[in-house]
Design a protein around this motif. Structure first.
Motif, PDB file in Angstrom:
ATOM      1  N   SER A  41       0.829  -1.202   0.000  1.00 28.98           N
ATOM      2  CA  SER A  41       0.000   0.000   0.000  1.00 28.98           C
ATOM      3  C   SER A  41       0.862   1.250   0.000  1.00 28.98           C
ATOM      4  O   SER A  41       0.666   2.166  -0.810  1.00 28.98           O
ATOM      5  CB  SER A  41      -0.923   0.024   1.227  1.00 28.98           C
ATOM      6  N   PHE A  96      -1.979 -12.035  -2.079  1.00 32.67           N
ATOM      7  CA  PHE A  96      -3.085 -11.132  -2.401  1.00 32.67           C
ATOM      8  C   PHE A  96      -2.617  -9.677  -2.382  1.00 32.67           C
ATOM      9  O   PHE A  96      -2.993  -8.890  -3.257  1.00 32.67           O
ATOM     10  CB  PHE A  96      -4.254 -11.336  -1.427  1.00 32.67           C
ATOM     11  N   ASP A  97      -1.795  -9.321  -1.389  1.00 36.18           N
ATOM     12  CA  ASP A  97      -1.228  -7.973  -1.337  1.00 36.18           C
ATOM     13  C   ASP A  97      -0.446  -7.672  -2.608  1.00 36.18           C
ATOM     14  O   ASP A  97      -0.587  -6.590  -3.203  1.00 36.18           O
ATOM     15  CB  ASP A  97      -0.291  -7.814  -0.133  1.00 36.18           C
ATOM     16  N   CYS A 100      -2.730  -7.113  -5.535  1.00 36.89           N
ATOM     17  CA  CYS A 100      -3.277  -5.753  -5.481  1.00 36.89           C
ATOM     18  C   CYS A 100      -2.232  -4.737  -5.928  1.00 36.89           C
ATOM     19  O   CYS A 100      -2.548  -3.786  -6.644  1.00 36.89           O
ATOM     20  CB  CYS A 100      -3.751  -5.421  -4.064  1.00 36.89           C
ATOM     21  N   ALA A 103      -1.942  -4.931  -9.699  1.00 36.95           N
ATOM     22  CA  ALA A 103      -3.115  -4.277 -10.297  1.00 36.95           C
ATOM     23  C   ALA A 103      -2.986  -2.755 -10.199  1.00 36.95           C
ATOM     24  O   ALA A 103      -3.318  -2.034 -11.155  1.00 36.95           O
ATOM     25  CB  ALA A 103      -4.388  -4.754  -9.608  1.00 36.95           C
ATOM     26  N   ALA A 104      -2.480  -2.274  -9.064  1.00 35.70           N
ATOM     27  CA  ALA A 104      -2.284  -0.835  -8.898  1.00 35.70           C
ATOM     28  C   ALA A 104      -1.241  -0.311  -9.888  1.00 35.70           C
ATOM     29  O   ALA A 104      -1.418   0.756 -10.487  1.00 35.70           O
ATOM     30  CB  ALA A 104      -1.863  -0.524  -7.460  1.00 35.70           C
ATOM     31  N   PHE A 130      -6.683   0.054  -5.457  1.00 33.81           N
ATOM     32  CA  PHE A 130      -6.070  -1.273  -5.356  1.00 33.81           C
ATOM     33  C   PHE A 130      -5.026  -1.302  -4.242  1.00 33.81           C
ATOM     34  O   PHE A 130      -4.892  -2.295  -3.532  1.00 33.81           O
ATOM     35  CB  PHE A 130      -5.438  -1.697  -6.681  1.00 33.81           C
ATOM     36  N   ALA A 131      -4.283  -0.213  -4.088  1.00 34.18           N
ATOM     37  CA  ALA A 131      -3.285  -0.137  -3.020  1.00 34.18           C
ATOM     38  C   ALA A 131      -3.942  -0.090  -1.646  1.00 34.18           C
ATOM     39  O   ALA A 131      -3.369  -0.548  -0.655  1.00 34.18           O
ATOM     40  CB  ALA A 131      -2.398   1.094  -3.225  1.00 34.18           C
ATOM     41  N   ILE A 133      -6.677  -1.696  -0.666  1.00 33.73           N
ATOM     42  CA  ILE A 133      -7.288  -2.971  -0.260  1.00 33.73           C
ATOM     43  C   ILE A 133      -6.446  -3.737   0.778  1.00 33.73           C
ATOM     44  O   ILE A 133      -6.995  -4.159   1.806  1.00 33.73           O
ATOM     45  CB  ILE A 133      -7.608  -3.848  -1.491  1.00 33.73           C
ATOM     46  N   PRO A 134      -5.124  -3.929   0.579  1.00 31.27           N
ATOM     47  CA  PRO A 134      -4.361  -4.663   1.607  1.00 31.27           C
ATOM     48  C   PRO A 134      -4.388  -3.993   2.981  1.00 31.27           C
ATOM     49  O   PRO A 134      -4.493  -4.687   4.005  1.00 31.27           O
ATOM     50  CB  PRO A 134      -2.936  -4.684   1.040  1.00 31.27           C
TER      51      PRO A 134
END
Length: 197
Positions: A41, A96-97, A100, A103-104, A130-131, A133-134
């Motif tokens: 993030s 998952f991080d 994300c 994707a970001a 996207f950043a 979300i984690p």
């Protein structure tokens, strides 16, 4: 009604100072090891605004409008660096991080390539989302690893900037609305156990 130029500048300065107090608290807690930022993030949150500020200056954007964007990238960069040098503030990054984060970065790539300012701003907000979300997931599961005051200060800072928006269109308001929603969600995640006790 649009506010006077000098007043708008003071709102931006006050917004940046309030945001800075929250960031200092977050950095302090990261140094102590009580706050454990998600580095995916914070990497994207640092990269995107700094690139955005550089692109805005290169395009001749208003310096006052760009300052807030630059500061919003500089602070996460400091948080990221502090977390790297303090083993106590480590937070394990999951697949998952990383997904994300990828994707970001893809959204940031589209943002950099977008020929339309409106499309670019929307991709910028998507990348930031996207950043987010984690950290949202981490804040929901482990609220004690976050400094809630930082998000409260962020919310107040955005609320101060909103009256300074001269024209309500995507270019001027989309990212501020996203920041408003993001800070409300983060505050809810961090304080949900206290609120629903």
């Amino acid at each position: 009604m649009y506010l006077g130029i000098a007043f708008v500048h003071w709102l931006v300065i006050l917004s940046a100072l309030i945001s800075l107090t929250g960031s200092i608290a977050y950095i302090r807690d990261t140094i102590k090891g009580t706050t454990k930022p998600n580095r995916v993030s914070y990497f994207v949150w640092a990269l995107a605004p700094i690139l955005g500020a550089a692109a805005a200056v290169a395009a001749g954007a208003d310096l006052w409008a760009t300052i807030r964007v630059f500061v919003s990238g500089l602070i996460p960069l400091v948080v990221l660096l502090v977390s790297v040098f303090n083993p106590q503030s480590y937070w394990k990054i999951t697949r998952f991080d990383l997904l994300c984060g990828v994707a970001a970065l893809v959204a940031l790539g589209f943002w950099l390539l977008a020929d339309s300012p409106i499309i670019a701003i929307l991709f910028f907000a998507i990348a930031d989302g996207f950043a987010l979300i984690p950290t949202l997931i981490k804040a929901w599961r482990f609220p004690e690893t976050e400094t809630g005051y930082a998000y409260i200060a962020g919310l107040i800072a955005v609320l101060l900037v909103i009256p300074s928006i001269p024209v309500w269109n995507i270019e001027n308001s989309a990212f501020q609305i996203y920041l408003l929603i993001a800070n409300i969600l983060l505050i809810g995640c961090v304080y949900r156990k206290k609120l629903f006790r």
